[in-house]
Design a protein around this motif. Structure first.
Motif, PDB file in Angstrom:
ATOM      1  N   PRO A  24     -54.827  56.800 -59.752  1.00 33.45           N
ATOM      2  CA  PRO A  24     -54.719  57.285 -61.134  1.00 33.45           C
ATOM      3  C   PRO A  24     -53.732  58.442 -61.213  1.00 33.45           C
ATOM      4  CG  PRO A  24     -57.020  56.952 -60.518  1.00 33.45           C
ATOM      5  CD  PRO A  24     -56.214  56.787 -59.262  1.00 33.45           C
ATOM      6  N   PRO A  25     -52.797  58.412 -62.153  1.00 32.05           N
ATOM      7  CA  PRO A  25     -51.791  59.480 -62.237  1.00 32.05           C
ATOM      8  C   PRO A  25     -52.398  60.873 -62.330  1.00 32.05           C
ATOM      9  CG  PRO A  25     -51.195  57.660 -63.677  1.00 32.05           C
ATOM     10  CD  PRO A  25     -52.566  57.358 -63.158  1.00 32.05           C
ATOM     11  N   GLU A  26     -53.588  60.966 -62.944  1.00 25.75           N
ATOM     12  CA  GLU A  26     -54.253  62.259 -63.092  1.00 25.75           C
ATOM     13  C   GLU A  26     -54.684  62.834 -61.748  1.00 25.75           C
ATOM     14  OE1 GLU A  26     -54.211  59.903 -66.620  1.00 25.75           O
ATOM     15  OE2 GLU A  26     -55.129  59.463 -64.678  1.00 25.75           O
ATOM     16  N   LYS A  27     -54.797  61.976 -60.750  1.00 26.25           N
ATOM     17  CA  LYS A  27     -55.264  62.439 -59.444  1.00 26.25           C
ATOM     18  C   LYS A  27     -54.124  62.729 -58.470  1.00 26.25           C
ATOM     19  CE  LYS A  27     -59.831  60.302 -59.606  1.00 26.25           C
ATOM     20  NZ  LYS A  27     -60.812  59.436 -58.905  1.00 26.25           N
ATOM     21  N   LEU A  28     -52.890  62.482 -58.892  1.00 24.06           N
ATOM     22  CA  LEU A  28     -51.754  62.771 -58.031  1.00 24.06           C
ATOM     23  C   LEU A  28     -51.461  64.266 -58.042  1.00 24.06           C
ATOM     24  CD1 LEU A  28     -49.404  59.832 -59.059  1.00 24.06           C
ATOM     25  CD2 LEU A  28     -50.446  60.151 -56.811  1.00 24.06           C
ATOM     26  N   ASN A  29     -51.251  64.844 -56.870  1.00 20.55           N
ATOM     27  CA  ASN A  29     -50.962  66.277 -56.779  1.00 20.55           C
ATOM     28  C   ASN A  29     -49.649  66.639 -57.463  1.00 20.55           C
ATOM     29  OD1 ASN A  29     -53.294  66.818 -55.308  1.00 20.55           O
ATOM     30  ND2 ASN A  29     -52.291  66.397 -53.345  1.00 20.55           N
ATOM     31  N   ASN A  30     -48.670  65.740 -57.350  1.00 21.78           N
ATOM     32  CA  ASN A  30     -47.361  66.008 -57.935  1.00 21.78           C
ATOM     33  C   ASN A  30     -46.846  64.745 -58.620  1.00 21.78           C
ATOM     34  OD1 ASN A  30     -44.718  66.686 -58.578  1.00 21.78           O
ATOM     35  ND2 ASN A  30     -44.354  67.808 -56.679  1.00 21.78           N
ATOM     36  N   PRO A  31     -47.290  64.495 -59.871  1.00 20.06           N
ATOM     37  CA  PRO A  31     -46.867  63.264 -60.549  1.00 20.06           C
ATOM     38  C   PRO A  31     -45.364  63.198 -60.788  1.00 20.06           C
ATOM     39  CG  PRO A  31     -47.984  64.747 -62.079  1.00 20.06           C
ATOM     40  CD  PRO A  31     -48.188  65.314 -60.706  1.00 20.06           C
TER      41      PRO A  31
END
Length: 268
Positions: free
Chosen positions: A181-188
């Motif tokens: 999920p993009p919300e869980k990426l440290n650096n989208p």
């Protein structure tokens, strides 16, 4: 009817499900099968003596000759592969015939695994069809009886409906492509920039087609998308939100491109 919410499993659960099956279907995204395969799952299956079939889903988005090239790449690795579009109901009968041909014995129990967003649940629904019948929960460890269900999909052919969504590993680009999920990426922004670079290499028109934005600098493209969408707070462009949207658009196929074996230097 048995309805199960798909969730991220851990490798222990997948190994437990694998122990109950004698045929593993690993679902890949046909647009980038190399990145959406799990060597860890394949090695686990091999160590347990389980046969793996690679199923490239979303095949309606990729030219047939490219899909055939991927089948050949995997064949050279000793893996059987086929392709299907569960969404378009293309290749479903071919997949059933493929499974019956490759099953090591009968009755055959099939486990379906894959990263998020590759269409694992769609493949399961295609195989179940309307005539599938739920049997009893798979016996074994108490925890599995609530999570693993056995379906008869036709005579002497069974399907394990399980939490077979593979844990996501890899760098920012791999995690984005594999459905984190993009919300869980440290650096989208880093992940989206790498995805844009990959899209432009594979298909220079992909970004313009998706967003009407020209250019080759990933950060400029992300900023322009934020500007076009009006994503501004306190006078600053919300570039992280734009980056997350680009990753979402890849999985919904609004941002659409495909990777061929030649792009990765895997075929002549």
């Amino acid at each position: 009817m048995h309805i199960q919410l798909m969730r991220l499993a851990d490798f222990g659960e997948i190994k437990g499900a694998m122990s109950k099956a004698n045929l593993i279907l690993e679902v890949l995204d046909a647009r980038d099968p190399w990145t959406t395969r799990s060597r860890k799952v394949e090695e686990m299956a091999s160590s347990m003596g389980k046969k793996v079939i690679l199923v490239m889903n979303k095949s309606d988005l990729v030219p047939r000759e490219v899909l055939d090239e991927w089948v050949e790449v995997f064949r050279k690795e000793g893996l059987k592969a086929t392709y299907i579009s569960a969404r378009e109901r293309m290749g479903t009968m071919k997949l059933r015939r493929f499974i019956k041909r490759e099953a090591p014995e009968f009755p055959a129990v099939v486990l379906v695994v894959g990263f998020p967003k590759v269409g694992k649940s769609s493949i399961i629904n295609v195989l179940k069809g309307r005539s599938s019948a739920s049997t009893s929960p798979i016996p074994g460890n108490p925890g599995y009886t609530r999570s693993f269900q056995l379906f008869r999909i036709e005579r002497k052919l069974y399907l394990v409906d399980s939490p077979g969504i593979i844990p996501i590993e890899g760098g920012p680009l791999e995690m984005a492509i594999r459905g984190c999920p993009p919300e869980k990426l440290n650096n989208p922004i880093e992940a989206a920039s790498s995805l844009i670079e990959r899209a432009l290499r594979a298909d220079p028109s992909a970004i313009k087609r998706a967003y009407g934005i020209e250019g080759s600098d990933p950060l400029s493209i992300i900023e322009e998308l934020a500007r076009k969408r009006g994503w501004v707070s306190g006078g600053e462009l919300r570039v992280e939100e734009a980056a997350r949207q680009i990753i979402r658009d890849y999985h919904t196929c609004k941002l659409n491109f495909y990777i061929s074996p030649k792009d990765l230097g895997l075929s002549s």
